[in-house]
Design a protein around this motif. Structure first.
Motif, PDB file in Angstrom:
ATOM      1  N   VAL A 191       0.840  -1.200   0.000  1.00 29.56           N
ATOM      2  CA  VAL A 191       0.000   0.000   0.000  1.00 29.56           C
ATOM      3  C   VAL A 191       0.876   1.250   0.000  1.00 29.56           C
ATOM      4  O   VAL A 191       1.857   1.334   0.733  1.00 29.56           O
ATOM      5  CB  VAL A 191      -0.938  -0.001   1.229  1.00 29.56           C
ATOM      6  N   GLY A 192       0.505   2.224  -0.850  1.00 24.55           N
ATOM      7  CA  GLY A 192       1.240   3.488  -0.895  1.00 24.55           C
ATOM      8  C   GLY A 192       0.403   4.696  -0.540  1.00 24.55           C
ATOM      9  O   GLY A 192       0.919   5.807  -0.417  1.00 24.55           O
ATOM     10  N   PHE A 193      -0.912   4.481  -0.367  1.00 19.08           N
ATOM     11  CA  PHE A 193      -1.836   5.596  -0.145  1.00 19.08           C
ATOM     12  C   PHE A 193      -2.816   5.227   0.955  1.00 19.08           C
ATOM     13  O   PHE A 193      -3.381   4.124   0.948  1.00 19.08           O
ATOM     14  CB  PHE A 193      -2.601   5.911  -1.433  1.00 19.08           C
ATOM     15  N   LEU A 194      -3.024   6.156   1.886  1.00 15.84           N
ATOM     16  CA  LEU A 194      -4.050   6.010   2.915  1.00 15.84           C
ATOM     17  C   LEU A 194      -5.099   7.095   2.721  1.00 15.84           C
ATOM     18  O   LEU A 194      -4.774   8.289   2.720  1.00 15.84           O
ATOM     19  CB  LEU A 194      -3.447   6.135   4.317  1.00 15.84           C
ATOM     20  N   GLY A 195      -6.341   6.683   2.546  1.00 22.03           N
ATOM     21  CA  GLY A 195      -7.461   7.614   2.467  1.00 22.03           C
ATOM     22  C   GLY A 195      -8.200   7.611   3.799  1.00 22.03           C
ATOM     23  O   GLY A 195      -8.456   6.544   4.357  1.00 22.03           O
ATOM     24  N   PHE A 196      -8.559   8.779   4.277  1.00 22.93           N
ATOM     25  CA  PHE A 196      -9.116   8.900   5.628  1.00 22.93           C
ATOM     26  C   PHE A 196     -10.545   9.436   5.608  1.00 22.93           C
ATOM     27  O   PHE A 196     -10.825  10.464   4.985  1.00 22.93           O
ATOM     28  CB  PHE A 196      -8.273   9.861   6.466  1.00 22.93           C
ATOM     29  N   ASP A 197     -11.422   8.737   6.314  1.00 19.94           N
ATOM     30  CA  ASP A 197     -12.640   9.394   6.753  1.00 19.94           C
ATOM     31  C   ASP A 197     -12.199  10.486   7.720  1.00 19.94           C
ATOM     32  O   ASP A 197     -11.212  10.318   8.450  1.00 19.94           O
ATOM     33  CB  ASP A 197     -13.554   8.388   7.458  1.00 19.94           C
ATOM     34  N   VAL A 198     -12.919  11.598   7.760  1.00 21.59           N
ATOM     35  CA  VAL A 198     -12.478  12.731   8.585  1.00 21.59           C
ATOM     36  C   VAL A 198     -13.412  12.970   9.765  1.00 21.59           C
ATOM     37  O   VAL A 198     -12.984  12.966  10.921  1.00 21.59           O
ATOM     38  CB  VAL A 198     -12.340  14.002   7.729  1.00 21.59           C
ATOM     39  N   PHE A 199     -14.697  13.182   9.516  1.00 18.25           N
ATOM     40  CA  PHE A 199     -15.635  13.497  10.593  1.00 18.25           C
ATOM     41  C   PHE A 199     -15.836  12.274  11.486  1.00 18.25           C
ATOM     42  O   PHE A 199     -16.451  11.291  11.096  1.00 18.25           O
ATOM     43  CB  PHE A 199     -16.977  13.955  10.018  1.00 18.25           C
ATOM     44  N   GLY A 200     -15.291  12.343  12.675  1.00 16.01           N
ATOM     45  CA  GLY A 200     -15.397  11.223  13.613  1.00 16.01           C
ATOM     46  C   GLY A 200     -14.147  10.396  13.699  1.00 16.01           C
ATOM     47  O   GLY A 200     -13.805   9.900  14.768  1.00 16.01           O
ATOM     48  N   THR A 201     -13.440  10.232  12.596  1.00 22.83           N
ATOM     49  CA  THR A 201     -12.204   9.440  12.592  1.00 22.83           C
ATOM     50  C   THR A 201     -10.997  10.304  12.930  1.00 22.83           C
ATOM     51  O   THR A 201     -10.157   9.931  13.748  1.00 22.83           O
ATOM     52  CB  THR A 201     -12.001   8.762  11.228  1.00 22.83           C
ATOM     53  N   VAL A 202     -10.904  11.456  12.294  1.00 21.89           N
ATOM     54  CA  VAL A 202      -9.764  12.357  12.497  1.00 21.89           C
ATOM     55  C   VAL A 202     -10.126  13.519  13.417  1.00 21.89           C
ATOM     56  O   VAL A 202      -9.307  13.950  14.237  1.00 21.89           O
ATOM     57  CB  VAL A 202      -9.234  12.878  11.141  1.00 21.89           C
ATOM     58  N   VAL A 203     -11.335  14.032  13.304  1.00 25.04           N
ATOM     59  CA  VAL A 203     -11.740  15.179  14.129  1.00 25.04           C
ATOM     60  C   VAL A 203     -12.976  14.841  14.952  1.00 25.04           C
ATOM     61  O   VAL A 203     -13.795  13.999  14.581  1.00 25.04           O
ATOM     62  CB  VAL A 203     -12.009  16.434  13.265  1.00 25.04           C
ATOM     63  N   ASP A 204     -13.093  15.540  16.078  1.00 25.01           N
ATOM     64  CA  ASP A 204     -14.205  15.368  17.014  1.00 25.01           C
ATOM     65  C   ASP A 204     -15.292  16.373  16.652  1.00 25.01           C
ATOM     66  O   ASP A 204     -15.315  17.493  17.155  1.00 25.01           O
ATOM     67  CB  ASP A 204     -13.686  15.581  18.441  1.00 25.01           C
ATOM     68  N   TRP A 205     -16.200  15.971  15.760  1.00 26.44           N
ATOM     69  CA  TRP A 205     -17.221  16.901  15.291  1.00 26.44           C
ATOM     70  C   TRP A 205     -18.194  17.294  16.403  1.00 26.44           C
ATOM     71  O   TRP A 205     -18.662  18.433  16.473  1.00 26.44           O
ATOM     72  CB  TRP A 205     -17.995  16.320  14.106  1.00 26.44           C
ATOM     73  N   ARG A 206     -18.511  16.375  17.286  1.00 24.40           N
ATOM     74  CA  ARG A 206     -19.547  16.634  18.292  1.00 24.40           C
ATOM     75  C   ARG A 206     -19.136  17.771  19.225  1.00 24.40           C
ATOM     76  O   ARG A 206     -19.921  18.695  19.480  1.00 24.40           O
ATOM     77  CB  ARG A 206     -19.825  15.359  19.074  1.00 24.40           C
ATOM     78  N   ALA A 207     -17.917  17.699  19.743  1.00 19.96           N
ATOM     79  CA  ALA A 207     -17.470  18.738  20.664  1.00 19.96           C
ATOM     80  C   ALA A 207     -17.336  20.081  19.959  1.00 19.96           C
ATOM     81  O   ALA A 207     -17.688  21.129  20.514  1.00 19.96           O
ATOM     82  CB  ALA A 207     -16.144  18.334  21.299  1.00 19.96           C
ATOM     83  N   GLY A 208     -16.824  20.058  18.727  1.00 17.85           N
ATOM     84  CA  GLY A 208     -16.629  21.311  18.004  1.00 17.85           C
ATOM     85  C   GLY A 208     -17.938  21.997  17.652  1.00 17.85           C
ATOM     86  O   GLY A 208     -18.073  23.222  17.780  1.00 17.85           O
ATOM     87  N   VAL A 209     -18.915  21.220  17.204  1.00 14.96           N
ATOM     88  CA  VAL A 209     -20.213  21.809  16.860  1.00 14.96           C
ATOM     89  C   VAL A 209     -20.918  22.297  18.118  1.00 14.96           C
ATOM     90  O   VAL A 209     -21.523  23.377  18.133  1.00 14.96           O
ATOM     91  CB  VAL A 209     -21.071  20.800  16.073  1.00 14.96           C
ATOM     92  N   ALA A 210     -20.833  21.523  19.191  1.00 11.56           N
ATOM     93  CA  ALA A 210     -21.459  21.951  20.449  1.00 11.56           C
ATOM     94  C   ALA A 210     -20.845  23.250  20.952  1.00 11.56           C
ATOM     95  O   ALA A 210     -21.556  24.143  21.449  1.00 11.56           O
ATOM     96  CB  ALA A 210     -21.321  20.851  21.497  1.00 11.56           C
ATOM     97  N   ARG A 211     -19.532  23.382  20.827  1.00 12.01           N
ATOM     98  CA  ARG A 211     -18.841  24.600  21.257  1.00 12.01           C
ATOM     99  C   ARG A 211     -19.360  25.819  20.497  1.00 12.01           C
ATOM    100  O   ARG A 211     -19.584  26.881  21.078  1.00 12.01           O
ATOM    101  CB  ARG A 211     -17.339  24.431  21.036  1.00 12.01           C
ATOM    102  N   ALA A 212     -19.545  25.656  19.188  1.00 10.49           N
ATOM    103  CA  ALA A 212     -20.042  26.768  18.377  1.00 10.49           C
ATOM    104  C   ALA A 212     -21.525  27.035  18.627  1.00 10.49           C
ATOM    105  O   ALA A 212     -21.980  28.178  18.567  1.00 10.49           O
ATOM    106  CB  ALA A 212     -19.809  26.466  16.896  1.00 10.49           C
TER     107      ALA A 212
END
Length: 242
Positions: free
Chosen positions: A8-29
């Protein structure tokens, strides 16, 4: 080095939930917005309710019920729908406030292990989001959180949403990789299932608090994914990325 991902030479990432904490960030805003407009709603419940409209909105695009639109358009429509459900007409809120709250999805903190894990994985692999997020939003999110992507790929490249095959295949083709040369990294079993069906390798990262303390989905690896880990730094450890 790399075990099952040796080719494997490439990693594709899900972002919302896998890389970033959407729940805390949206709640903060959302917290000051809700208070300012007298909405007696828990900001975390508001974030979860907004997220709950995500898949139904994308399904209208996937199914052909409506033409392609970017995720920021869907998120704004979903926000207006959510406010209406609580008796607030979007027309009664200043446009600048609605636009700013919608951009909360571009100001999300990475999980504590994410930046270090990505930086280490980048030493061996090309890395990029394969996300439902639009390119401008992913760019702002990367700048906000210091996410060291090599490129930004995903739904806007294919003009459809996961788990449609094109959402995985067209970004890989744009980056110059065949499915067998790539792995999908996600905290969601369904995302990995769709990627594996196309010939991609799979990396499951457990995020048991993505939806809060009462989360009841994706608490474990549901199939024999190529790599299973508790964090992106553990993924880097497993794959020998020092």
């Amino acid at each position: 080095m790399g075990g099952k991902l040796a080719d494997v030479g490439f990693l594709g990432f899900d972002v919302f939930g896998t890389v970033v904490d959407w729940r805390a960030g949206v709640a903060r805003a959302a917290a000051p917005f809700l208070e300012h407009h007298g909405l007696r709603l828990d900001p975390f419940d508001f974030a979860n309710a907004w997220r709950a409209l995500y898949q139904p909105a994308m399904e209208k695009v996937r199914s052909g019920q409506r033409p392609w639109v970017r995720l920021d358009v869907l998120q704004r429509e979903n926000l207006e729908q959510l406010l209406a459900a609580h008796g607030v007409a979007a027309g009664d809120i200043p446009e600048a406030e609605l636009a700013d709250l919608t951009r909360a999805w571009e100001r999300l903190d990475p999980w504590p292990d994410a930046v270090e894990g990505l930086a280490r994985l980048k030493r061996r692999f090309a890395i990029a989001p394969i996300s439902n997020g639009h390119i401008a939003g992913m760019l702002q999110l990367a700048r906000f959180g210091g996410l060291p992507w090599d490129a930004i790929l995903g739904a806007e490249v294919s003009r459809t949403y996961k788990p449609q095959p094109a959402t995985y295949l067209q970004p890989l083709d744009a980056a110059g990789f065949a499915p067998a040369q790539a792995a999908m990294v996600a905290a969601h079993n369904a995302d990995l299932r769709a990627a594996r069906a196309l010939g991609m390798r799979t990396v499951f990262v457990r995020r048991p608090h993505e939806y809060g303390p009462d989360q009841d989905t994706d608490l474990r690896a549901e199939e024999d994914w190529d790599v299973v880990a508790e964090s992106l730094t553990e993924v880097a450890d497993i794959l020998g990325c020092l």
